[in-house]
Design an enzyme around this catalytic site. Structure first.
Site, mmCIF file in Angstrom:
data_model
loop_
_atom_site.group_PDB
_atom_site.id
_atom_site.type_symbol
_atom_site.label_atom_id
_atom_site.label_comp_id
_atom_site.label_asym_id
_atom_site.label_seq_id
_atom_site.Cartn_x
_atom_site.Cartn_y
_atom_site.Cartn_z
ATOM 1 C CE LYS A 13 -2.154 -1.033 3.901
ATOM 2 N NZ LYS A 13 -1.536 -2.308 4.313
ATOM 3 N NE ARG A 87 -4.016 -1.260 10.310
ATOM 4 C CZ ARG A 87 -2.944 -0.693 9.756
ATOM 5 N NH1 ARG A 87 -2.984 0.552 9.347
ATOM 6 N NH2 ARG A 87 -1.839 -1.391 9.600
ATOM 7 N NE ARG A 126 7.776 -3.182 5.659
ATOM 8 C CZ ARG A 126 6.486 -2.909 5.749
ATOM 9 N NH1 ARG A 126 5.770 -2.669 4.668
ATOM 10 N NH2 ARG A 126 5.885 -2.923 6.914
ATOM 11 N NE ARG A 160 6.372 -0.602 10.048
ATOM 12 C CZ ARG A 160 5.149 -0.589 9.545
ATOM 13 N NH1 ARG A 160 4.941 -0.014 8.364
ATOM 14 N NH2 ARG A 160 4.157 -1.136 10.189
ATOM 15 N NE ARG A 171 2.409 -4.837 11.223
ATOM 16 C CZ ARG A 171 3.470 -4.676 10.433
ATOM 17 N NH1 ARG A 171 4.592 -5.324 10.680
ATOM 18 N NH2 ARG A 171 3.396 -3.897 9.382
HETATM 19 P P1 AMP Z 1 1.083 0.572 9.238
HETATM 20 O O1 AMP Z 1 2.266 1.447 9.030
HETATM 21 O O2 AMP Z 1 -0.117 0.984 8.451
HETATM 22 O O3 AMP Z 1 1.419 -0.895 9.071
HETATM 23 O O4 AMP Z 1 0.657 0.743 10.780
HETATM 24 C C1 AMP Z 1 1.555 0.426 11.833
HETATM 25 C C2 AMP Z 1 0.786 0.285 13.140
HETATM 26 O O5 AMP Z 1 0.152 1.526 13.464
HETATM 27 C C3 AMP Z 1 -0.352 -0.729 13.120
HETATM 28 O O6 AMP Z 1 0.094 -2.062 13.363
HETATM 29 C C4 AMP Z 1 -1.220 -0.193 14.260
HETATM 30 O O7 AMP Z 1 -0.657 -0.484 15.532
HETATM 31 C C5 AMP Z 1 -1.123 1.304 14.058
HETATM 32 N N1 AMP Z 1 -2.159 1.801 13.106
HETATM 33 C C6 AMP Z 1 -1.937 2.377 11.900
HETATM 34 N N2 AMP Z 1 -3.099 2.730 11.301
HETATM 35 C C7 AMP Z 1 -4.082 2.366 12.158
HETATM 36 C C8 AMP Z 1 -5.495 2.428 12.109
HETATM 37 N N3 AMP Z 1 -6.145 2.960 11.054
HETATM 38 N N4 AMP Z 1 -6.191 1.954 13.170
HETATM 39 C C9 AMP Z 1 -5.560 1.436 14.246
HETATM 40 N N5 AMP Z 1 -4.227 1.310 14.354
HETATM 41 C C10 AMP Z 1 -3.476 1.773 13.312
#
Ligand code: AMP
Length: 213
Positions: A13, A87, A126, A160, A171
């Site tokens: 994404k 989400r 990654r 990360r 996740r």
């Molecule tokens: P991402 O970079 O999108 O993989 O997000 C990393 C982490 O941020 C996720 O595993 C969640 O802990 C938190 N997070 C990001 N976006 C959301 C969301 N829309 N709702 C809840 N938690 C989020």
């Protein structure tokens, strides 16, 4: 034009969102990036969400909806790419209401389909450029030997904290329990399109462009 990129962690994404920013002047709204920024800048909210994120759990709806609400009031550019948001069903409802409040709407929801095996190997290999966000993969697209990002020249490669096999399991579980119902939600509204996220990066970009055009 406002779109959602929907898919599990590691579906690509962020990579595709950055390409859309470059090609179409759209604005990427990644709640994950916003939360990571809050952590590094040491805000109270950043401290609050740090453990939750490192475990791979979702942070509360109120927090992420608040982050998005702030951004929707700013520059709208060539439209928004919602990356990693919504989400949950509550977040999807909130987004609909916020867009309506700003007299705009969603033009497409693009589901990026990939299988779990590919996700594990993609994510554990990654790394990203801390300066421009360019994504590298230890096997298919390794960091250059000269230690400089080919996109921006910075030497700040990062992994990360939640790109581990353990956090990834959480996740993925969160994705299937709380986020995947959004596929049906947007399908029922006639807004869902699907691309094969396992294709070559350029092929995925072309598939997304075909949907948007
Ligand atoms: P991402 O970079 O999108 O993989 O997000 C990393 C982490 O941020 C996720 O595993 C969640 O802990 C938190 N997070 C990001 N976006 C959301 C969301 N829309 N709702 C809840 N938690 C989020």
């Amino acid at each position: 034009m406002n779109i959602i990129l929907l898919g599990p962690p590691g579906a690509g994404k962020g990579t595709q969102a950055r390409r859309l920013v470059e090609a179409r002047g759209m604005i990427q709204l990644s709640t994950g990036d916003m939360l990571r920024e809050a952590r590094t800048s040491g805000t109270e909210m950043g401290d609050l969400v740090a453990d939750v994120m490192d475990r791979g759990d979702l942070v509360t709806d109120d927090i992420v909806i608040g982050l998005i609400e702030e951004k929707l009031s700013g520059d709208t550019g060539g439209g928004f790419i919602f990356d990693g948001f919504p989400r949950t069903l509550a977040q999807a409802d909130a987004l609909g209401a916020l867009l309506e409040k700003h007299n705009t709407r969603l033009d497409a929801v693009i589901e990026m389909q990939v299988d779990d095996k590919a996700l594990v190997s993609r994510i554990t290999a990654r790394s990203t450029c801390g300066s421009c966000g360019e994504v590298f993969n230890d096997i298919t697209n390794p960091q250059p030997a000269n230690g400089k990002c080919p996109n921006c020249g910075a030497s700040d490669f990062r992994r990360r904290a939640d790109d581990t096999e353990d956090a990834l399991k959480t996740r993925l579980m969160e994705y299937y329990k709380k986020t995947s119902p959004l596929i049906g939600y947007y399908y029922a509204r006639g807004e869902l399109s699907t691309v094969n996220g396992l294709g070559e990066m350029d092929a995925v970009t072309a598939d997304i462009a075909a949907i948007l055009d």
